[in-house]
Scaffold this active site. Structure first.
Site, PDB file in Angstrom:
ATOM      1  N   ARG A  40       0.790  -1.221   0.000  1.00  0.00           N
ATOM      2  CA  ARG A  40       0.000   0.000   0.000  1.00  0.00           C
ATOM      3  C   ARG A  40       0.828   1.280   0.000  1.00  0.00           C
ATOM      4  O   ARG A  40       0.600   2.164  -0.819  1.00  0.00           O
ATOM      5  CB  ARG A  40      -0.919   0.006   1.228  1.00  0.00           C
ATOM      6  N   HIS A  86      -8.172  -3.563  -7.569  1.00  0.00           N
ATOM      7  CA  HIS A  86      -7.893  -2.851  -6.311  1.00  0.00           C
ATOM      8  C   HIS A  86      -9.183  -2.682  -5.509  1.00  0.00           C
ATOM      9  O   HIS A  86      -9.818  -1.616  -5.543  1.00  0.00           O
ATOM     10  CB  HIS A  86      -7.275  -1.480  -6.630  1.00  0.00           C
ATOM     11  N   TYR A 130     -18.026  13.693 -13.103  1.00  0.00           N
ATOM     12  CA  TYR A 130     -17.940  14.916 -13.892  1.00  0.00           C
ATOM     13  C   TYR A 130     -16.606  15.056 -14.639  1.00  0.00           C
ATOM     14  O   TYR A 130     -16.489  15.912 -15.511  1.00  0.00           O
ATOM     15  CB  TYR A 130     -18.122  16.146 -13.000  1.00  0.00           C
TER      16      TYR A 130
END
Length: 819
Positions: A40, A86, A130
């Site tokens: 990570r 993921h 968006y």
């Protein structure tokens, strides 16, 4: 319980292990920590990516969302990445995608974003529904040749698919884009660098494996931040590159402009990496409003898409360098802590610059080797097919006849293998050949292709057999990337001229310091007081309360060290700039906030000096006529709580102090108008705890008012000023030298008109005087305006003191300050 249901307590455990809880906790925590470290938080030294970055880019590659395709909704990319590779939530993936697209976060963005992807002001990106994204062109170089077995793959989280353990990475992305992350018990913070410089250093390492950090720094000058700015000094860079850790100071780029009205403005055009611009402007505004930054009339942010532009308008006549230093102290300079920590073979390691590049070169050697092996196998397969086609063309009639005589395709292939010794692959290819390929032109093209494939095979075999050829391929590909993608350095490296200290933030100027009996203190620029004619009333210089009175006024430079001597015989030290600057009508600040005064203790004498000479002494006089001389070196290290300057008898007070050497004479003056002059050598040096020796025999009720240090060639005059505002100047030569502890000579007639003597000073014709009354009136007059007369005279009006007021203190503004 039903007899048909087994009793769970009767079921034997397959295996029972007895472990200590602390051992289990330790191992579990280590497993968790390594999971965070490797899975990570830390980048791989080979491609410079963490798993989430790698998975996003690989998912986009699999989706075909490359730099040559149209943009796709970010939510689509996030969804594919989360669903296939993921499974840690869409927010973490989208935040990473956003950062990969920000040109102020990444030196070379790996994602080409379209829409609102945040700003340097800390504004968040628009929602993923968006915005749109696609891979950046440079990101494709990280994935180049991934389909040629160049890297190992592993199963994804649900074993449905496979994902790469590392990307082929055609350039050293770890250094180019840097990385930051916090793991368990460790963190990484690798700065970004210039792509061209990193590639040049990598080529240098390939050509010269023994090159040192100095040699690599001939190419990599230092970090190259996407926001530009300046790195201060090279020592910290060298430390970071040679040890893997360092603290690099990054300073904003500031330019000076002049407005149409003639005022100066400071324009910040580049800010330190990872600085929140809006927050920086907000902090500057707060400090301006609180008076911590002086000389600023306006602050505004004029930044736009073309770049950063924060404008700080200065007041007319403001010290621009002072404003810049104030900005540097707290706002426009940051420290970037380098921790070059990355995963090497799955283990976290702090790496030097050379080690980082060495691991990258080893990775590229493996990638190019595996790619060459893959290409060689492909080329050999193609050559084998072409050999079959050429063999078929040599026996074209027989081959065609054999195929025509066969019952089906399989029989034809079998006959070709038996009669013409074709392999399975060759026979299959010949059977599927079209008649048009049997023309002579087609035959020539096949021969040319065969020769080309053979040349490729020879080249690939050379690469695999000769490491120098393999390294030359790596160099060539790196230089091609440099030519296509590298751009100019943005961050400049400037010389370190020292850390900005608090003193650098204070303008160096002459000031007048005012102290009251209740120990309120303040400073004011001496330039605020214009010279007046003798006999004036002056102007308000301090607003003292009814029970308080001004006790001392003196001139100093803001950068002077002040030794503050008190009536109790203590001495304290502070810098002039530590005294608050206030207006004429301000009362001042309690001195107890600056120095630790006892009850009833007040400052009666101040010596302003930066550095004592080795042969100088501090000479002190007390109200009762005692004089003592102590080596100045004993006052070089004054504690914050003060030290003893003189051991006084009950009822006595320290009244005046002067710095002297062995050539000086001492002139003591009393409130009753008497003076005595004697050689300073008549007073032996003694320690700080000593009381001193008699300097003058005082008449009943008389007390010492002040002291002056002079010498035989001194052409100055002795200025004497009384409480009622009268004074005179008398040449110091008229005061003959006597033996210490005499009655002295009459200096000035005191009486009812003049009142007692307030102070005596040594002045020249060109000096100015700063006089202050007990009620806070201050005036500045040229010393030459005061008549020069003999001893034993009345003097003239120097300051028009109102009834109930009195002259409290006088100080000299030297001629050099009055030009």
């Amino acid at each position: 319980m039903s007899s048909d249901v087994p009793d769970p307590t009767d079921v034997d455990a397959a295996r029972v292990e007895h472990v200590r809880v602390e051992d289990e906790m330790e191992q579990s925590y280590i497993d968790y920590a390594m999971s965070v470290i490797a899975g990570r938080a830390l980048p791989d030294v080979r491609d410079g990516l963490k798993p989430v970055h790698r998975r996003i880019l690989y998912a986009m590659n699999e989706m075909g969302v490359t730099s040559r395709s149209s943009h796709r909704k970010s939510s689509s990319v996030v969804g594919e990445t989360m669903g296939d590779y993921h499974p840690h939530g869409d927010k973490a993936i989208y935040d990473t995608l956003v950062r990969l697209s920000q040109d102020f976060s990444m030196r070379h963005p790996l994602v080409d974003g379209q829409g609102n992807f945040g700003s340097m002001d800390g504004d968040p990106a628009a929602a993923m529904r968006y915005t749109e994204a696609r891979m950046g062109a440079l990101a494709e170089e990280l994935l180049a040749d991934i389909d040629k077995d160049t890297v190992d793959f592993q199963s994804n989280y649900d074993d449905r698919l496979t994902e790469p353990e590392v990307l082929p990475s055609a350039f050293p992305n770890l250094l180019v884009n840097g990385s930051s992350g916090i793991a368990v018990g460790m963190s990484t913070n690798i700065p970004p660098h210039n792509l061209g410089e990193v590639i040049d250093a990598t080529v240098e390492l390939i050509d010269n494996p023994d090159v040192g950090i100095d040699g690599l720094m001939d190419h990599i000058k230092g970090p190259d931040f996407p926001t530009g700015a300046n790195i201060v000094g090279r020592d910290a860079i060298y430390s970071a590159y040679s040890t893997g850790r360092g603290r690099i100071r990054v300073r904003a780029e500031m330019e000076l402009e002049e407005t149409e009205t003639g005022r100066d403005r400071i324009v910040v055009t580049e800010i330190p990496f990872q600085e929140n611009k809006a927050r920086m402007v907000e902090r500057i505004a707060e400090d301006i409003n609180e008076g911590k930054i002086e000389g600023v009339s306006d602050l505004r942010d004029e930044s736009d898409r073309n770049g950063v532009r924060v404008v700080i308008e200065c007041k007319r006549g403001a010290n621009v360098e002072l404003v810049k230093n104030q900005l540097l102290e707290s706002h426009v300079e940051r420290t970037f802590g380098v921790i070059n920590l990355a995963l090497v073979d799955g283990q976290p390691r702090v790496l030097t610059l050379k080690e980082t590049l060495e691991h990258y070169v080893e990775h590229r050697k493996e990638v190019v080797r595996r790619r060459s092996e893959y290409d060689l196998a492909e080329a050999e397969d193609r050559a084998h097919i072409l050999e079959g086609r050429l063999h078929a063309l040599e026996h074209v009639d027989d081959v065609v006849e054999a195929i025509q005589d066969s019952e089906d395709r399989d029989a034809a292939k079998t006959r070709l293998r038996e009669d013409f010794e074709f392999s399975e692959e060759q026979a299959d290819h010949v059977v599927r050949m079209q008649l048009g390929s049997l023309t002579s032109l087609e035959s020539e093209e096949i021969e040319q292709e065969y020769e080309s494939v053979q040349a490729t095979i020879e080249r690939l075999e050379t690469i695999l057999d000769d490491e120098s050829e393999l390294l030359s391929v790596i160099k060539e590909e790196l230089l091609e990337i440099k030519d296509e993608y590298a751009n100019d350095r943005r961050t400049k490296i400037i010389e370190d001229v020292g850390t900005v200290t608090h003193e650098d933030l204070i303008a160096e100027e002459e000031v007048v310091v005012v102290i009251t009996e209740d120990d309120y203190v303040k400073r004011m620029p001496a330039a605020n007081f214009d010279p007046q004619g003798r006999g004036g009333k002056g102007i308000i210089g301090a607003d003292v309360k009814a029970e308080d009175r001004v006790s001392k006024v003196f001139r100093a430079n803001t950068h002077d060290y002040l030794l503050c001597f008190t009536n109790h015989g203590q001495v304290y030290q502070l810098k002039t700039y530590e005294i608050p600057e206030m207006g004429r009508t301000a009362r001042g600040k309690s001195a107890i906030n600056l120095i630790d005064l006892d009850d009833g203790e007040e400052i009666t004498a101040v010596v302003a000096t930066d550095e004592f000479e080795s042969d100088e002494c501090v000479t002190m006089a007390t109200r009762d006529g005692y004089v003592k001389r102590t080596a100045a070196t004993e006052f070089e290290n004054v504690l914050s709580t003060g030290i003893i300057a003189a051991n006084l008898e009950d009822g006595d007070e320290l009244v005046d102090v002067a710095v002297t050497d062995d050539s000086k004479d001492i002139v003591l003056a009393t409130e009753g108008g008497m003076t005595i002059r004697f050689d300073v050598g008549d007073v032996r040096q003694m320690g700080r705890n000593a009381r001193g020796v008699g300097g003058i025999k005082l008449q009943d009720g008389d007390r010492v008012a002040g002291m002056v240090a002079t010498d035989e060639d001194d052409e100055n005059s002795l200025l004497t000023v009384t409480q009622n505002g009268y004074g005179k100047r008398t040449p110091l030569s008229e005061y003959r030298c006597q033996s210490r502890y005499g009655k002295g000579l009459i200096d000035i007639k005191t009486g009812e008109r003049n009142g007692p003597v307030t102070t005596v000073k040594s002045v020249s014709e060109d000096d100015h005087l700063a006089l202050m009354s007990e009620r806070g009136q201050i005036m500045r007059i040229p010393a030459a305006d005061i008549s020069q007369v003999g001893r034993n005279t009345m003097g003239v009006t120097v300051m028009d003191v109102e009834e109930g007021d009195a002259v409290a203190s006088v100080d000299v503004l030297p001629a050099a300050d009055n030009q």
